[in-house]
Design an enzyme around this catalytic site. Structure first.
Site, PDB file in Angstrom:
ATOM      1  N   LYS A 156     -35.991  14.925 -33.165  1.00 10.56           N
ATOM      2  CA  LYS A 156     -34.712  14.358 -32.800  1.00 10.56           C
ATOM      3  C   LYS A 156     -33.758  15.467 -32.342  1.00 10.56           C
ATOM      4  O   LYS A 156     -33.846  16.600 -32.816  1.00 10.56           O
ATOM      5  CB  LYS A 156     -34.073  13.663 -34.010  1.00 10.56           C
ATOM      6  CG  LYS A 156     -34.778  12.430 -34.533  1.00 10.56           C
ATOM      7  CD  LYS A 156     -34.065  11.916 -35.765  1.00 10.56           C
ATOM      8  CE  LYS A 156     -34.737  10.705 -36.378  1.00 10.56           C
ATOM      9  NZ  LYS A 156     -34.548   9.500 -35.551  1.00 10.56           N
ATOM     10  N   ARG A 164     -42.521   2.420 -39.500  1.00  2.86           N
ATOM     11  CA  ARG A 164     -43.447   1.284 -39.449  1.00  2.86           C
ATOM     12  C   ARG A 164     -44.859   1.687 -39.881  1.00  2.86           C
ATOM     13  O   ARG A 164     -45.625   0.836 -40.337  1.00  2.86           O
ATOM     14  CB  ARG A 164     -43.448   0.663 -38.058  1.00  2.86           C
ATOM     15  CG  ARG A 164     -43.999   1.538 -36.950  1.00  2.86           C
ATOM     16  CD  ARG A 164     -43.527   1.102 -35.578  1.00  2.86           C
ATOM     17  NE  ARG A 164     -42.113   1.400 -35.396  1.00  2.86           N
ATOM     18  CZ  ARG A 164     -41.424   1.064 -34.311  1.00  2.86           C
ATOM     19  NH1 ARG A 164     -42.011   0.416 -33.318  1.00  2.86           N
ATOM     20  NH2 ARG A 164     -40.146   1.383 -34.211  1.00  2.86           N
TER      21      ARG A 164
END
Length: 467
Positions: free
Chosen positions: A245, A321
């Site tokens: 990020k 996920r």
């Protein structure tokens, strides 16, 4: 800190709740002409959140008026401010206050809860001004229920607000152990390479680059009844992995365990209210740090999940996920009656609905309706989104069963929910909540910082869900 009401036996001042009518404030008979004249001179119009302090002849404080605005009409839109008494808790002078002239249309549970939530302070690192005004529990309110909801919210806020330096995987496990011990549950933790031995390969892959071992926390309570399993994403910090990020996107990544925090907050509520004796409750928390090291999982890797489905990793920053999938696969093996996942999962959810209104997904119309209605009643709003079948093809890459990060940039929250649903086919009913877990700016009853979401909605809806 502890959520609590002022003792009913302690001296207290009256807080008169005043509606506005067509010609101005609607005062009860007990408000005499002197107080009415003072209120008029002070410009008190009973606007929502407006306060007018009432002085006595000797200058001492006799009480206060608090505006609630006009009475709500059937079918009215939700109020702009969620918590009706939060402004009173913030603005009134110190001391104990009791409610007077409570209108029949005021939800006392939400009103009392709003005061307690406004009293919350996070003071672990910086001395915060303590709450000054305290509420005597109003007559007729279910005090135990309000305190349980406040305690669950306090727990979730504390966990999310604590930086990863003091709340990494080890400390989150310690908090889970404390929660379990306080409420008579049983806890098992599978950590490190034992995750591979017991077939949780994706939890291991996501967390193996961290200095702190990845783990799966499994909590059970000894109640009997319908099987309810709660699964919460516990990414204690998310660098994005090798798909790192930018710095600005890492600033709030201590909150990436907000799903685990909200699940723990909901568990606190259920346990305090004795619901854990009426259902068979299981709590699963996959806990990791998504870090960067020589053994970090890579873009393009194909992972084999606990369920046996293969997953092509097209973005290591879509790690939540992956760990949820292994935990959900474990959960579905027991065929729970109601399976829930909560996660700070996608930025797409925030683009669609903002930070204040988390989307949720559920295939059962009756249960979805019960959850959304409960959210409105409990001042814990959520919004149903679809498991949109035509988008299934987007999560099916060429070389594996599933893609963890479909290209294109569209419907990111929906495709993430569809991905997770593939691991829940053994459950009778599944609901997924894509929460944010953070209040970007302060609002009445909601200080800037960590916040629980969807907890009270689920608590309120659970009896209807399990019919």
């Amino acid at each position: 800190m502890t959520a609590e009401f002022a003792p009913s036996s302690a001296p207290s001042l009256p807080l008169w709740l005043i509606r506005s009518g067509e010609t101005g404030p609607v005062f009860p008979e007990q408000i005499g002409p002197e107080a009415r004249a003072w209120a008029k001179a002070s410009g008190f119009a009973a606007r929502p959140g407006q306060i007018c302090l009432l002085p006595g002849a000797d200058g001492a404080l006799l009480g206060a008026l608090y505006g609630l605005g006009a009475a709500p009409q059937p079918g009215a839109r939700p109020a702009r401010e969620r918590y009706p008494l939060a402004r009173a808790a913030d603005a009134l002078p110190g001391g104990n206050w009791r409610l007077e002239n409570v209108p029949d249309d005021l939800d006392l549970t939400t009103a009392a809860l709003s005061w307690l939530l406004a009293n919350y302070r996070f003071d672990r690192y910086k001395k915060a001004e303590p709450a000054r005004a305290h509420l005597v529990a109003p007559a007729g309110v279910d005090e135990a229920r309000v305190l349980a909801m406040a305690a669950g919210e306090y727990l979730a806020r504390d966990l999310i607000n604590t930086p990863t330096s003091d709340l990494g995987p080890d400390e989150l496990e310690a908090a889970a152990r404390d929660l379990t011990a306080r409420h008579g549950g049983e806890i098992t933790v599978i950590a490190g390479d034992e995750l591979l031995a017991q077939n949780f390969p994706m939890i291991h892959a996501v967390g193996r680059a961290s200095a702190f071992a990845p783990r799966l926390i499994d909590i059970r309570f000894p109640g009997e009844g319908p099987k309810v399993t709660l699964v919460g994403k516990g990414v204690c910090f998310d660098t994005g992995g090798l798909d790192i990020k930018p710095p600005s996107s890492m600033l709030l990544m201590k909150k990436d365990m907000g799903g685990a925090a909200s699940v723990m907050g909901l568990t606190e509520m259920l346990a305090r209210l004795g619901v854990t004796r009426q259902i068979s409750l299981r709590v699963l928390l996959p806990v990791v740090e998504n870090s960067i090291s020589a053994n970090a999982f890579r873009p393009g890797d194909v992972l084999t999940s606990r369920k046996g489905l293969t997953v092509e990793v097209n973005n290591t920053d879509a790690e939540g996920r992956l760990i949820l999938a292994d935990a959900l696969a474990l959960a579905e093996e027991e065929a729970p009656d109601f399976l829930v996942s909560m996660a700070t999962l996608t930025g797409a959810a925030r683009v669609a609905l903002g930070p204040d209104l988390p989307p949720f997904y559920c295939d059962d119309d009756r249960i979805a309706g019960a959850i959304q209605s409960a959210g409105m009643r409990a001042a814990d709003p959520i919004w149903r989104m679809p498991f949109w079948e035509p988008y299934e093809s987007q999560i099916e890459p060429q070389i594996a069963d599933l893609d963890n990060a479909p290209s294109g940039g569209f419907a990111g929250s929906i495709t993430a929910a569809l991905f997770l649903r593939r691991f829940t086919t053994g459950a009778k009913t599944y609901a997924h909540f894509d929460i944010y877990g953070w209040q970007p700016s302060a609002a009445p009853g909601r200080p800037k910082g960590g916040t629980g979401q969807a907890m009270r909605a689920l608590l309120d809806a659970l009896p209807e869900i399990l019919k």
